[in-house]
Design a protein around this motif. Structure first.
Motif, short mmCIF file in Angstrom:
data_model
loop_
_atom_site.label_atom_id
_atom_site.label_comp_id
_atom_site.label_asym_id
_atom_site.label_seq_id
_atom_site.Cartn_x
_atom_site.Cartn_y
_atom_site.Cartn_z
N VAL A 255 -22.89 3.48 -26.48
CA VAL A 255 -21.50 4.11 -26.10
C VAL A 255 -22.03 5.83 -25.88
N ILE A 256 -21.13 6.41 -25.26
CA ILE A 256 -21.33 8.03 -24.83
C ILE A 256 -20.09 8.67 -25.55
N THR A 257 -20.21 9.63 -26.38
CA THR A 257 -19.15 10.47 -26.87
C THR A 257 -19.20 11.94 -26.06
N ALA A 258 -18.36 12.87 -26.61
CA ALA A 258 -18.35 14.00 -26.01
C ALA A 258 -19.37 14.91 -26.23
N ASP A 259 -19.69 15.96 -25.69
CA ASP A 259 -20.94 17.01 -25.92
C ASP A 259 -20.59 17.59 -27.07
N ASN A 260 -21.87 18.37 -27.67
CA ASN A 260 -22.13 19.05 -28.67
C ASN A 260 -21.20 20.29 -29.34
N ASN A 261 -20.44 20.83 -27.85
CA ASN A 261 -19.71 21.72 -27.98
C ASN A 261 -18.02 21.12 -28.04
N HIS A 262 -17.94 20.07 -28.16
CA HIS A 262 -16.75 19.60 -27.98
C HIS A 262 -16.50 18.40 -29.08
N ASP A 263 -17.22 18.69 -30.12
CA ASP A 263 -16.96 17.74 -31.33
C ASP A 263 -17.36 16.09 -30.92
N GLY A 264 -18.31 16.06 -30.20
CA GLY A 264 -18.65 14.52 -29.88
C GLY A 264 -18.97 13.78 -31.39
N VAL A 265 -19.79 14.26 -32.35
CA VAL A 265 -20.05 13.53 -33.30
C VAL A 265 -18.64 13.29 -33.99
N ALA A 266 -17.88 14.21 -34.36
CA ALA A 266 -16.53 13.94 -35.02
C ALA A 266 -15.67 12.64 -34.12
N LEU A 267 -15.76 12.73 -32.93
CA LEU A 267 -15.15 11.79 -32.12
C LEU A 267 -15.87 10.39 -32.43
#
Length: 274
Positions: A255-267
């Motif tokens: 899967v692909i999440t958001a980028d590191n400036n938009h809380d991808g890890v949190a999502l």
């Protein structure tokens, strides 16, 4: 899908935004996972002493995968759960190949990073601006790198190089491939090259930790963005690529999440763990 019980997080370009911060939302997601009993660890190319305390000081963070998987450490007991250094003669051979190309050469030895005084004082322009403080504060300066390598010949975890141009980096890369084809070569930054012992990378290191903890591959999630994250994103039961990841990482991710400036890890944690 089995419940995720182990989460490995790359640092630069993943957990950290471009200001090298863990945002409040990402921190809250990590804390919530830890409180749920999930092991969350940094999985980095850095040495254990170079892992930022803003991650390791999070209550409940017990393990750190460092030097691209050459060392996995229990931060409470300081025990090395995984220890995969270079064989001494191969480390010597790799050094002889990369030394003539110049650049900033650092050698990671038993959890510490060493570079020459000349590198530390005159070559910082090769290091990305947002990493210069980390570089200055994490390196032990020595006069003779080759002598340092010989003095610690059975403790070499990783070679890390930064070059002035991509062209020099690529020539050095080709030289290593020809002279030491068994060495693991990766990159985590522009103009960067990293060398590990044969078969050593984040993926095998992470799977070795999972086995040590009695977990299956399906219970492991890994999140990353760059070349040295390839094997852990590919080998984890749930491999997550950041939106800012290279195409290589996106291709092997589940899967692909958001980028590191938009809380991808949190999502990703909120969706797949919490």
């Amino acid at each position: 899908m089995k419940q995720i019980r182990l989460i490995a997080l790359d640092l630069d370009g993943t957990v950290f935004n471009d200001q090298k911060e863990i945002t409040p939302r990402t921190l809250a997601a990590i804390q919530a996972a830890l409180q749920k009993g999930v092991a969350v660890l940094p999985a980095t190319g850095r040495t254990v002493t170079g892992v930022p305390t803003q991650f390791t000081d999070i209550p409940g963070v017990r393990y750190a995968l460092t030097s691209n998987g050459a060392s996995v450490v229990d931060l409470q007991t300081h025990e090395k759960l995984v220890n995969l250094p270079f064989e001494a003669s191969l480390a010597e051979r790799a050094y002889d190949v990369v030394a003539p190309f110049g650049g900033i050469l650092s050698i990671f030895i038993d959890g510490q990073s060493y570079t020459t005084r000349a590198n530390a004082q005159t070559s910082l322009e090769m290091v990305p601006a947002n990493l210069r403080k980390y570089f200055r504060t994490s390196r032990i300066e020595v006069e003779d790198m080759h002598r340092t390598l010989q003095d610690h010949k059975d403790e070499i975890e990783k070679f890390s190089m930064m070059y002035a141009t991509e062209e020099i980096r690529d020539r050095a890369w080709q030289a290593v491939m020809q002279a030491c084809p068994e060495v693991e070569i990766t990159s985590s930054l522009e103009r960067n090259m990293e060398l590990n012992a044969p078969g050593v990378s984040k993926g095998p290191g992470l799977m070795a930790l999972a086995k040590r903890l009695g977990l299956t591959r399906e219970e492991v999630m890994a999140v990353g963005d760059s070349g040295n994250d390839h094997t852990m994103v590919e080998m984890a039961g749930l491999g997550v690529a950041m939106e800012n990841a290279t195409e290589e990482i996106k291709a092997v991710a589940d899967v692909i999440t958001a980028d590191n400036n938009h809380d991808g890890v949190a999502l990703a944690i909120e969706k797949y763990v919490l």
